[in-house]
Design a protein around this motif. Sequence first.
Motif: not given
Length: 786
Positions: A661-662, A709-710, A730-733, A739-740
Amino acid sequence: NEMLSNNLTSEPQQQPPLLPQQQHHKRTSFIQSLISPSKRDEFANCVKCCMQLSQQIVQHRAWSLMQSIYNFFSYLSECDAEKFRQVLLRQTDETAASDASGGVGGDDDDDDDEEERVRAMKAKQMEAWCSNTVLRHMAQCLESCDEETVAAICYFLCQITRTFEIDADQFTASYYRNYNVDKQTPSVSSPHLLLIVNHLFSKLVEKTALLDYGSNVLPNLLEEYYQTLGALTSVSTMAKIICCYHCKMGDFIKWIITRLSQMIGLFMLKSHALQTKPTKSKKIRSTTTTTTTKYPRKTNIVSRYQSAWKYSNMKGSTKNSPNKSDIDDVKETTEEQKQQHIDDVRETTEEQKHAVAAAADVNHNFYALHDDNNVEQSAVSKTAGVALELIRILDLLQHVLYLAPTEIKNKFVSHGLAPLLMKLYPATLHHDELCHALHDALLTVCVNFVSHCNAAKYALCYAEGEPKSRVIGGATTTTTVTPPPLRPLNAANVHEFMTLIFKEAFHSKTQLSSCKLCFEILESMMMSSDGINVLITNYHKSKPKHKPKNQQQLLQHNGGGHLLDKCVELINAIKTRPQKYKHRKIFCMKLLRNLAMQSSIGCTILIKYFLPKRVHDIIEWLFIDDAQFLNVCCEFFRNLSFVMEFKIVFADNALLLKRIFEMLMDNTCEQTFVTYKQIDFQRTAVIDLSDENTRNEFQTMLETKVSLIMIYWNIAYKKSEFVAKIRQALGNGDIGLMTLEPLIQRMDHLKTDSLVEWTEHCNHIKILLNSLLDRCKHVHKLLVGL
């Protein structure tokens, strides 16, 4: 022609003669002013007049005048080959259309004229690199003109093909499966090219019969015929087919294989004779043992044949030249060696720019002969002459094999090319410039030989041909399959060639040009079960010729580890020293990427090797700060994400999901491409892709993000439990679910707004941008639950 000859006055005899540099400067100034954008119409009219003049010359058979025409065309090609080519093709289209419309009239034309019009329409734009009208005039001229005109024709052909860019992306595996050589009829589609190739081949056979290896003087136009025939086959698949299937003089493949076999035998014989003489010894370039060579020391001369990277199947473009940064990857021991390598790289770059133009001036004095013994001087001179002829043969071979259909490569396999290459390889490992040039030429042939040809890979792995095929109902079908993956290796069914290539690739003192070519051979082998079997699966089972006395000698024979061990070891070594092995780390990553593409044997090996304890090691590779390395590394992870075992591990690893994600959201690289221009009196941010380096870097960035992304898509597709794990990671921030949407907005801004200045070379970049945008939208919907 008078202007090009610099006789620009009405009384040239009163003017002092111009020096060669002055002549070149005046000629270049005139050509550049002619092809300038402000004189677009004048340039087109000039070329049109030259075409009409050449038509008149051909009709009146005044062949000597064609030399000036082709010299002029060569100057235009040297300055701007692509622009000149487009003008020629436009003139051909207009001529073909006028001939076709004029054929339907009241006057009766001759049968020959009617056939010529039919051929012109059928061959319209058949050869994208040159005009059919020029080829027709050239074919008629070659049969009757003198050697000076032939030299002008050869030089023009080399110039017009030198900068022709081949779209290597179209030569995919499906292309080779569907391409049928038997359906190609050059007598109808390319009749003029057929005459040209046959003439060049017949003259080449004639000139090689006159070659005297002990003399520094070559038969007239010998190198021109080698270079021109190679240039034609490098850009035209039809020229390859003509050489291998439609040569009137005889079998081209049989001739060149026989010629290669003779030169290899002669070179090895003369080299052995020189080695037995008591001269000063020096180290050999071998990566495994040290011995002595008896060649006299050569003066510092860089070979003109060192540009062995140009015609490599493993790249998407033919434009691959050494970079001055490559010297950082070479392990030097003294400052003198460092300076010597820098000088070699600079000289090599200059040689590549003028390789074709100066091909006829190759210096044959490869050795400084200080011995007063005339017999030894003659022996060394003959050995150098044989080596030069070998380089010319290998150079022609690698042009013919470059992007060649699989049927052509199979013919070379059946004629025994692989055993000859393996026989020559050990003799090229001596540490001098001549052997280094010969060594790189040999490796380049191997690269193009094994690409998209399983029979060639099998032959180089096991030193024997593939199982024979039989004819059933007129169609050739293979009755036996390739050897099983776990085929045992022993001295009877395995050759040391691939082992030596593997050791040379990973040796720290291997020169970068040879290292790159060795890795490209290994890349092709990773796409074959035979290569994986030899280099990984049964590598430690191979038996040395002599029984090792202890475990240390056994490990030395096996190189200390198989290919996968070496790749992981080298990549892990750069964590503490990022600048170390800056090119080899990319080569190793490409090997792992290709291995991951083998869904059966390759992925099985990777599962056993990395799972479950070594996953953290490969995740750390994503933190290496190198754009090119990260691009290949992301492709490696993308290939692994198709395998269920790796998909499960990736979904459970929160560190990997966050790092992906980063990298997706990072816009630091995007900002480096932004420049500011004054548009309508306003300072506007744009991305200028006119520069090739900027275009390649922008494409690398998009390819990396598409691969990332693949990975998300492969993990989350039809797996609701994996989607939940991605959301959790991704929700631990601190800001909740990541989101993208910012990435989607940036990519949509690049696509719809006028931020990017698109050029004609940006089609692939547009495809990547659309693909990235679509996949981001799909993954975003999966993550937010739409």
